[in-house]
Enzyme design. Structure first.
Site, PDB file in Angstrom:
ATOM      1  N   LEU A 225      75.284 -35.317 -34.791  1.00 60.82           N
ATOM      2  CA  LEU A 225      74.292 -35.001 -33.756  1.00 60.82           C
ATOM      3  C   LEU A 225      73.694 -33.601 -33.928  1.00 60.82           C
ATOM      4  O   LEU A 225      73.035 -33.084 -33.026  1.00 60.82           O
ATOM      5  CB  LEU A 225      74.902 -35.168 -32.357  1.00 60.82           C
ATOM      6  CG  LEU A 225      75.407 -36.578 -32.040  1.00 60.82           C
ATOM      7  CD1 LEU A 225      75.950 -36.653 -30.611  1.00 60.82           C
ATOM      8  CD2 LEU A 225      74.302 -37.633 -32.216  1.00 60.82           C
TER       9      LEU A 225
ATOM     10  N   SER B 149      75.095 -30.498 -34.508  1.00 61.24           N
ATOM     11  CA  SER B 149      75.652 -29.329 -33.817  1.00 61.24           C
ATOM     12  C   SER B 149      75.493 -28.042 -34.631  1.00 61.24           C
ATOM     13  O   SER B 149      75.131 -26.991 -34.087  1.00 61.24           O
ATOM     14  CB  SER B 149      77.113 -29.607 -33.441  1.00 61.24           C
ATOM     15  OG  SER B 149      77.990 -28.806 -34.129  1.00 61.24           O
TER      16      SER B 149
ATOM     17  N   ASP C 258      67.654 -31.922 -40.109  1.00 58.54           N
ATOM     18  CA  ASP C 258      68.318 -31.466 -38.878  1.00 58.54           C
ATOM     19  C   ASP C 258      67.649 -30.212 -38.318  1.00 58.54           C
ATOM     20  O   ASP C 258      67.263 -30.165 -37.142  1.00 58.54           O
ATOM     21  CB  ASP C 258      69.798 -31.144 -39.146  1.00 58.54           C
ATOM     22  CG  ASP C 258      70.676 -32.372 -39.212  1.00 58.54           C
ATOM     23  OD1 ASP C 258      70.126 -33.457 -39.481  1.00 58.54           O
ATOM     24  OD2 ASP C 258      71.897 -32.255 -39.010  1.00 58.54           O
TER      25      ASP C 258
HETATM   26  O1  PMV Z   1      74.322 -33.781 -40.275  1.00 59.98           O
HETATM   27  P1  PMV Z   1      74.398 -35.271 -40.191  1.00 59.98           P
HETATM   28  O2  PMV Z   1      75.745 -35.824 -40.213  1.00 59.98           O
HETATM   29  O3  PMV Z   1      73.502 -35.808 -39.124  1.00 59.98           O
HETATM   30  O4  PMV Z   1      73.776 -35.847 -41.576  1.00 59.98           O
HETATM   31  C1  PMV Z   1      72.528 -35.519 -42.001  1.00 59.98           C
HETATM   32  C2  PMV Z   1      71.866 -36.686 -42.589  1.00 59.98           C
HETATM   33  C3  PMV Z   1      72.041 -36.892 -44.076  1.00 59.98           C
HETATM   34  O5  PMV Z   1      70.878 -37.624 -44.476  1.00 59.98           O
HETATM   35  C4  PMV Z   1      73.274 -37.722 -44.359  1.00 59.98           C
HETATM   36  C5  PMV Z   1      72.119 -35.603 -44.868  1.00 59.98           C
HETATM   37  C6  PMV Z   1      70.836 -34.801 -44.889  1.00 59.98           C
HETATM   38  O6  PMV Z   1      70.914 -33.619 -45.278  1.00 59.98           O
HETATM   39  O7  PMV Z   1      69.767 -35.315 -44.557  1.00 59.98           O
END
Ligand code: PMV
Length: 323
Positions: free
Chosen positions: A106, A108, A152
């Site tokens: 999510l 964090s 993210d």
């Molecule tokens: O941080 P997470 O667990 O939401 O994973 C990110 C998503 C991935 O595609 C697996 C990795 C990335 O850097 O985009």
């Protein structure tokens, strides 16, 4: 200087995790029900350059100068100082708290970074623009993830639905119709760096097969964007796309029996489709639902072992550009 605080939401990947690391599109949205917060107070008795960092949930209480070069919180602060060209800032204490489950897919880590970057730059009288906030948070993400795609830090900085292709300027897009999601936690930690590394090892052994899977995932993300932009009555079709995305994630071996169990229980109780969200193996699933079925699906998720359930909405709107 007065106290300053800044916050940043969690995030949820709707479509395209893992494939996004290999250049395919992905779609994510901010998760406003949870947040990270950074609060800064001047240290009245301190000396210039003195910075105390406290993060009670990880039992951190240390001077910036004592923290290792690869500490993510310290790196966020140090990179802001470098960005602003400030060597000896007025002394301050930075306290970081978060309601975002850790290692749960999510966002964090990125949310903590974004909150810190915003609070420190505002405290120093030079609040950074979103594009810089996201770029600095991306540098910190590399400590968490190794080879992050950047999705993210982008969605968490801009707090809007984002269509993301690694290495390209991120785009927002209009969402024609709101839809509801339930997010359910397996309670099992999801180690993004390790899972991303295992997918890479699989890809290195069988590039053809993996690239076909990545491409199919990218096509699903593309369809989802079209549907979200201009479709009506989209929830059930989005659910189908989530199911298809989940089968492909299973092919990548990033699902787990616990994730599969939550997904099956949500669907048996009336969810329109569901998938893991984030790196997988543990962490959360997301399910598209309709309001009348909500409490039944929540009950089913808890009965199947969910340690927490968050109800949220992807909001319709014309969402301006990312600037
Ligand atoms: O941080 P997470 O667990 O939401 O994973 C990110 C998503 C991935 O595609 C697996 C990795 C990335 O850097 O985009």
């Amino acid at each position: 200087m007065p106290a300053i605080s800044a916050s940043a939401p969690g995030k949820v990947i709707l479509f395209g995790e893992h494939a996004v690391v290999y250049g395919q599109p992905a779609i994510a949205d901010a998760l406003l029900e949870v947040e990270a917060k950074a609060i800064i107070n001047p240290l009245i008795q301190g000396t210039p350059g003195e910075i105390r960092i406290q993060a009670p949930s990880i039992k951190l209480d240390a001077d910036l100068s004592q923290l290792p070069i690869d500490d993510p919180l310290a790196t966020a602060v140090r990179n802001v100082l470098v960005e602003l060209g400030i060597k000896a800032p007025p002394p301050f204490k930075l306290r970081v708290t978060s309601t975002i489950p850790v290692a749960a897919g999510l966002g964090s880590g990125a949310a903590v970074s974004v909150a810190i970057i915003r609070a420190v730059s505002a405290f120093l009288g030079q609040p950074l623009k979103d594009a810089r906030v996201s770029a600095i948070a991306f540098e910190v993400e590399k400590l968490h993830h190794g080879t992050p795609s950047g999705i993210d830090n982008t969605v968490i900085t801009y707090r809007k639905p984002v269509y993301f292709i690694k290495g390209k300027p991120p785009e927002s897009f209009p969402v024609n119709e709101s839809f509801r999601l339930l997010i359910a936690d397996t309670g099992i930690l999801s180690q993004t760096r390790a899972v991303v590394g295992e997918v890479r090892a699989g890809w290195e052994q069988n590039k053809n097969r993996y690239e076909k899977i990545f491409k199919s995932i990218g096509e699903i993300a593309e369809k989802a964007r079209e549907l979200m932009t201009s479709g009506t009555g989209i929830a059930s079709y989005l659910g189908t796309l989530m199911d298809q995305n989940q089968y492909l994630l299973q092919d990548l071996k990033v699902s787990s029996s616990e994730l599969d169990r939550l997904i099956a229980s949500a669907k048996e109780a009336g969810a329109l489709g569901a998938k893991l969200s984030g790196a997988g193996r543990g962490g959360n699933i997301i399910a598209v639902i309709e309001e009348p079925r909500r409490s039944d699906i929540e009950d089913a998720l808890y009965a199947a072992g969910a340690t927490g359930v968050i109800a949220t909405k992807v909001f319709g709107g014309s969402w301006g550009p990312l600037e």
